[in-house]
Design a protein around this motif. Structure first.
Motif, mmCIF file in Angstrom:
data_model
loop_
_atom_site.group_PDB
_atom_site.id
_atom_site.type_symbol
_atom_site.label_atom_id
_atom_site.label_comp_id
_atom_site.label_asym_id
_atom_site.label_seq_id
_atom_site.Cartn_x
_atom_site.Cartn_y
_atom_site.Cartn_z
ATOM 1 N N UNK A 65 27.083 32.225 22.110
ATOM 2 C CA UNK A 65 27.012 33.587 22.388
ATOM 3 C C UNK A 65 25.599 33.728 23.473
ATOM 4 N N UNK A 66 26.020 34.676 24.423
ATOM 5 C CA UNK A 66 25.357 34.860 25.253
ATOM 6 C C UNK A 66 25.460 36.370 25.785
ATOM 7 N N UNK A 67 23.115 35.759 25.092
ATOM 8 C CA UNK A 67 23.138 37.601 25.400
ATOM 9 C C UNK A 67 21.489 37.956 26.334
ATOM 10 N N UNK A 68 21.563 39.138 26.881
ATOM 11 C CA UNK A 68 20.366 39.135 27.525
ATOM 12 C C UNK A 68 18.901 39.123 25.934
ATOM 13 N N UNK A 69 17.365 38.645 26.472
ATOM 14 C CA UNK A 69 16.898 38.254 25.429
ATOM 15 C C UNK A 69 15.810 39.771 26.059
ATOM 16 N N UNK A 70 15.357 39.267 26.893
ATOM 17 C CA UNK A 70 14.554 40.796 27.949
ATOM 18 C C UNK A 70 14.756 41.640 27.901
ATOM 19 N N UNK A 71 13.954 42.582 27.008
ATOM 20 C CA UNK A 71 13.764 44.643 27.023
ATOM 21 C C UNK A 71 12.749 44.989 27.492
ATOM 22 N N UNK A 72 12.512 45.413 28.551
ATOM 23 C CA UNK A 72 12.441 46.232 29.241
ATOM 24 C C UNK A 72 11.549 47.505 29.122
ATOM 25 N N UNK A 73 10.415 47.983 28.575
ATOM 26 C CA UNK A 73 9.720 48.533 28.193
ATOM 27 C C UNK A 73 9.828 49.591 29.068
#
Length: 240
Positions: A65-73
């Motif tokens: 399962x590949x997913x973006x980890x970082x959330x740019x707030x």
């Protein structure tokens, strides 16, 4: 721009059945062609935001399962738009790969689930090698044919470095099928590089995306239909 990441690894054994890889994202762009200072500043800000992105690949012997980890707030509307452009720049979708069922499910940005059959990816493995962290990796290339927006047939080259000592045939995004875990992958000036690897001797459960799935052909047809409706609506609005 060149980045050097500190790689932290735990001891690996063939008995270990699952793990996760954290990838840092790097996009290289030549800004010399941009004429105005405003354009260069905007592009620099986009690159800076995009290169903060982090991804995670979780895997066991049969699934990943590949997913973006970082959330740019960002708070301001301008920064929110910048974040959206940065995410579009890296163009990575949540991807679930399943060798047991020979299928791959990709979650698009609008939430649509695309299901595709796992076909063999024709990697060409060379003799070039290098160390990534504690692992000896070998170079492999994949040529992907596509049709650009002008209707011209083109070929995109994907280059990766995989570690045969890590017997997992997974990698970033939708890439798979090599005799070892992919620790670095480059396509179209975009590079994912492993910065951390963790292994477990217990099988991690990979959550399969739930919901109605469509084929890629059906999804692209739906997009074209939506775009056509938008264009038609604008024409009608203009004609009033």
């Amino acid at each position: 721009m060149k980045y050097l990441f500190l790689l932290l690894f735990t001891t690996v054994a063939l008995a270990q059945t699952s793990g996760s890889v954290t990838y840092n994202f790097n996009y290289e762009m030549d800004l010399d062609d941009l004429k105005s200072k405003e354009s260069k500043d905007f592009a620099t800000n986009i690159l800076s935001a995009a290169n903060q992105l982090e991804f995670q690949l979780t895997f066991n012997k049969q699934q990943s399962h590949f997913i973006q980890n970082t959330k740019l707030n960002f708070e301001s509307e301008k920064d929110k738009k910048l974040s959206a452009v940065a995410r579009a720049l890296q163009a990575s979708h949540e991807t679930h790969t399943d060798f047991e069922t020979s299928r791959q499910i990709i979650t698009m940005s609008d939430g649509t689930l695309i299901e595709e059959k796992l076909d063999k990816q024709d990697w060409q493995i060379g003799t070039d090698s290098k160390m990534i962290g504690a692992y000896l990796c070998y170079k492999a290339t994949l040529m992907i044919p596509y049709v650009n927006r002008y209707g011209e047939s083109k070929t995109k080259e994907v280059v990766c470095w995989f570690a045969p000592s890590l017997p997992y045939s997974f990698g970033p995004k939708s890439y798979y099928g090599l005799p070892g875990l992919i620790l670095e992958l480059t396509e179209s000036q975009k590079t994912c590089v492993a910065s951390k690897i963790e292994f477990s001797d217990t099988a991690l459960k990979i959550n399969i995306p739930k919901g109605r799935t469509v084929s890629r052909a059906a999804y692209e047809k739906m997009l074209k239909s939506s775009m056509g409706a938008v264009i038609l609506s604008k024409k009608r609005e203009k004609g009033k």
